[in-house]
Enzyme design. Structure first.
Site, PDB file in Angstrom:
ATOM      1  NE  ARG A  89      36.890  35.618  35.247  1.00  0.00           N
ATOM      2  CZ  ARG A  89      37.079  34.230  35.692  1.00  0.00           C
ATOM      3  NH1 ARG A  89      36.683  33.940  36.385  1.00  0.00           N
ATOM      4  NH2 ARG A  89      38.112  33.309  34.982  1.00  0.00           N
ATOM      5  CG  HIS A 127      38.324  33.504  41.637  1.00  0.00           C
ATOM      6  ND1 HIS A 127      38.215  34.593  40.773  1.00  0.00           N
ATOM      7  CD2 HIS A 127      38.246  32.514  41.067  1.00  0.00           C
ATOM      8  CE1 HIS A 127      38.362  34.077  39.629  1.00  0.00           C
ATOM      9  NE2 HIS A 127      38.101  32.836  39.543  1.00  0.00           N
TER      10      HIS A 127
HETATM   11  N1  NAP Z   1      34.955  31.043  40.308  1.00  0.00           N
HETATM   12  C1  NAP Z   1      35.448  30.226  39.118  1.00  0.00           C
HETATM   13  O1  NAP Z   1      36.338  29.993  39.992  1.00  0.00           O
HETATM   14  C2  NAP Z   1      35.274  29.911  38.284  1.00  0.00           C
HETATM   15  C3  NAP Z   1      36.287  28.477  37.166  1.00  0.00           C
HETATM   16  C4  NAP Z   1      36.119  28.322  36.230  1.00  0.00           C
HETATM   17  C5  NAP Z   1      35.193  28.996  34.972  1.00  0.00           C
HETATM   18  N2  NAP Z   1      34.612  30.137  36.110  1.00  0.00           N
HETATM   19  C6  NAP Z   1      34.007  31.494  35.252  1.00  0.00           C
HETATM   20  O2  NAP Z   1      33.205  30.301  34.582  1.00  0.00           O
HETATM   21  C7  NAP Z   1      32.643  31.149  33.410  1.00  0.00           C
HETATM   22  C8  NAP Z   1      32.192  29.843  32.124  1.00  0.00           C
HETATM   23  O3  NAP Z   1      32.935  28.837  31.944  1.00  0.00           O
HETATM   24  P1  NAP Z   1      32.893  27.513  31.246  1.00  0.00           P
HETATM   25  O4  NAP Z   1      34.001  26.591  30.813  1.00  0.00           O
HETATM   26  O5  NAP Z   1      31.791  26.723  31.154  1.00  0.00           O
HETATM   27  O6  NAP Z   1      32.958  28.503  29.752  1.00  0.00           O
HETATM   28  P2  NAP Z   1      32.423  27.704  27.969  1.00  0.00           P
HETATM   29  O7  NAP Z   1      32.459  25.836  28.000  1.00  0.00           O
HETATM   30  O8  NAP Z   1      32.221  29.080  26.955  1.00  0.00           O
HETATM   31  O9  NAP Z   1      30.392  28.575  28.210  1.00  0.00           O
HETATM   32  C9  NAP Z   1      29.508  29.639  28.452  1.00  0.00           C
HETATM   33  C10 NAP Z   1      28.525  29.341  27.802  1.00  0.00           C
HETATM   34  O10 NAP Z   1      28.107  30.969  28.460  1.00  0.00           O
HETATM   35  C11 NAP Z   1      27.346  31.477  27.190  1.00  0.00           C
HETATM   36  N3  NAP Z   1      27.340  32.006  26.579  1.00  0.00           N
HETATM   37  C12 NAP Z   1      28.330  33.423  26.600  1.00  0.00           C
HETATM   38  N4  NAP Z   1      28.162  35.039  25.714  1.00  0.00           N
HETATM   39  C13 NAP Z   1      26.457  34.886  25.704  1.00  0.00           C
HETATM   40  C14 NAP Z   1      26.164  36.034  25.444  1.00  0.00           C
HETATM   41  N5  NAP Z   1      26.098  36.984  25.309  1.00  0.00           N
HETATM   42  N6  NAP Z   1      24.127  34.940  25.940  1.00  0.00           N
HETATM   43  C15 NAP Z   1      23.606  34.077  26.582  1.00  0.00           C
HETATM   44  N7  NAP Z   1      25.046  33.312  26.321  1.00  0.00           N
HETATM   45  C16 NAP Z   1      26.305  33.612  26.666  1.00  0.00           C
HETATM   46  C17 NAP Z   1      27.698  30.404  25.722  1.00  0.00           C
HETATM   47  O11 NAP Z   1      26.701  30.397  24.670  1.00  0.00           O
HETATM   48  P3  NAP Z   1      26.636  28.774  23.889  1.00  0.00           P
HETATM   49  O12 NAP Z   1      26.562  27.551  24.399  1.00  0.00           O
HETATM   50  O13 NAP Z   1      25.522  29.183  23.130  1.00  0.00           O
HETATM   51  O14 NAP Z   1      28.021  29.186  23.241  1.00  0.00           O
HETATM   52  C18 NAP Z   1      28.051  29.234  26.988  1.00  0.00           C
HETATM   53  O15 NAP Z   1      26.849  28.140  26.915  1.00  0.00           O
HETATM   54  C19 NAP Z   1      34.743  31.465  32.939  1.00  0.00           C
HETATM   55  O16 NAP Z   1      34.347  32.065  31.534  1.00  0.00           O
HETATM   56  C20 NAP Z   1      34.575  32.128  33.726  1.00  0.00           C
HETATM   57  O17 NAP Z   1      34.509  33.369  33.726  1.00  0.00           O
HETATM   58  C21 NAP Z   1      34.626  30.895  37.346  1.00  0.00           C
END
Ligand code: NAP
Length: 310
Positions: free
Chosen positions: A225, A273
């Site tokens: 993001r 994006h």
């Molecule tokens: N550009 C695009 O097209 C696109 C598409 C899809 C998603 N995204 C972005 O990618 C992000 C990640 O997606 P995801 O499905 O992988 O999410 P997810 O499964 O919820 O994983 C989030 C990761 O971030 C870690 N995290 C959260 N808060 C943190 C903090 N304060 N300090 C350290 N680590 C932290 C979490 O730690 P824990 O494992 O310890 O909980 C987890 O490992 C989405 O939220 C979205 O913003 C972008």
């Protein structure tokens, strides 16, 4: 019994999702009436995108869950009218798309492909890149997307470090967590990939101090993001050479305004994006499975922790 499912996303998405959702619900054994309009009090589930016109969930008194079509929930998680369980999207298509976007761009920078694409202008300049095993790559965020990318890069032989909030154990990946872990993860990050959700704790995570902790000339890939990075600090670090290049897919304001300095900066690549899109066929199966679970009295999957914000 037939469940009423409201499709609350932009009208353009209906054409893409109507058939796959109906098929997936049928295959999951769910008898459903899927529509774009219901009296709110008749709705059992909401298939949701945060840019939908539905922003007040108060009248949806019977709704058992809000099932998000997007992985990111930062635009809905703070909605105080939403008291129902909120599930985010974890989808094979989304994960595979991100893995392809990330590995392609890591390889671009690792191999120094730009020099040859732009042309050597007659110079027989033979710069041999290190092997992947000598290229430290750090993934910030080891969730559904980050851990898949970490595994793929480790599989290609890269020296991969992953950082998350809680401790993880991923084969072939050095897993770190917490504040001390972040400093360590950044100190070696010749290429850093941001796959964190946007929350109060992650906003401006890459600020001037943290950018300064990275190896000089490091590359940043941000498909997470936009607000994970302090834009001004990044521009200053790019200008000074502390950061060698940034490939940015996400921005504080989207579409990225035409006069934003990222567009013209020689060390920034902008992608609109598109790192990863939810794929209707596979995503519909995820939605249908959660409806099936709700109807069978089983726990929903991919629930958002409202306190943590992701
Ligand atoms: N550009 C695009 O097209 C696109 C598409 C899809 C998603 N995204 C972005 O990618 C992000 C990640 O997606 P995801 O499905 O992988 O999410 P997810 O499964 O919820 O994983 C989030 C990761 O971030 C870690 N995290 C959260 N808060 C943190 C903090 N304060 N300090 C350290 N680590 C932290 C979490 O730690 P824990 O494992 O310890 O909980 C987890 O490992 C989405 O939220 C979205 O913003 C972008």
């Amino acid at each position: 019994m037939t469940v009423n499912i409201l499709f609350a996303a932009k009208p353009a998405s209906w054409a893409a999702y109507e058939t796959p959702l109906k098929t997936a619900l049928h295959e999951a054994g769910v008898s459903a009436d899927l529509r774009r309009d219901f009296a709110p009090a008749e709705v059992d589930y909401i298939v949701y995108a945060p840019d939908s016109t539905v922003q007040d969930f108060t009248p949806y008194t019977r709704c058992k869950a809000v099932l998000n079509l997007w992985a990111g929930v930062e635009n809905v998680v703070g909605n105080t009218t939403l008291t129902q369980p909120l599930a985010r999207m974890v989808d094979h298509g989304l994960t595979q798309g991100m893995l392809e976007w990330v590995t392609g761009r890591v390889l671009r920078h690792h191999l120094g492909m730009d020099a040859h694409i732009h042309g050597l202008q007659g110079r027989w300049d033979k710069h041999v890149p290190p092997l992947a095993e000598d290229r430290p790559v750090t993934i910030l965020g080891m969730g559904a997307l980050g851990s898949a990318c970490a595994r793929a890069l480790a599989g290609l032989g890269f020296d991969v470090t992953g950082w998350s909030r809680s401790a993880h154990d991923v084969e072939g990946v050095r897993c770190l967590h917490g504040d001390a872990g972040l400093a360590q993860a950044l100190s070696t990050a010749e290429i850093a990939v941001l796959l964190l959700p946007l929350t109060a704790a992650t906003q401006n995570l890459l600020n001037a101090d943290r950018l300064a902790q990275m190896p000089r000339g490091a590359v940043i890939l941000n498909p997470g993001r936009g607000a994970l990075i302090d834009d001004d600090a990044l521009l200053a670090a790019l200008d000074s050479g502390q950061i060698g290049h940034a490939t940015l897919d996400v921005f504080r304001v989207e579409p990225l305004p035409g006069d934003h300095p990222f567009w013209a900066h020689p060390s920034v690549t902008v992608t609109p994006h598109l790192a990863s899109e939810t794929r209707p066929t596979s995503a519909s199966r995820v939605i249908a499975e959660n409806v099936r679970r709700g109807e069978a009295g089983e726990p929903f999957v991919h629930l958002v922790d409202r306190k943590l914000g992701y």
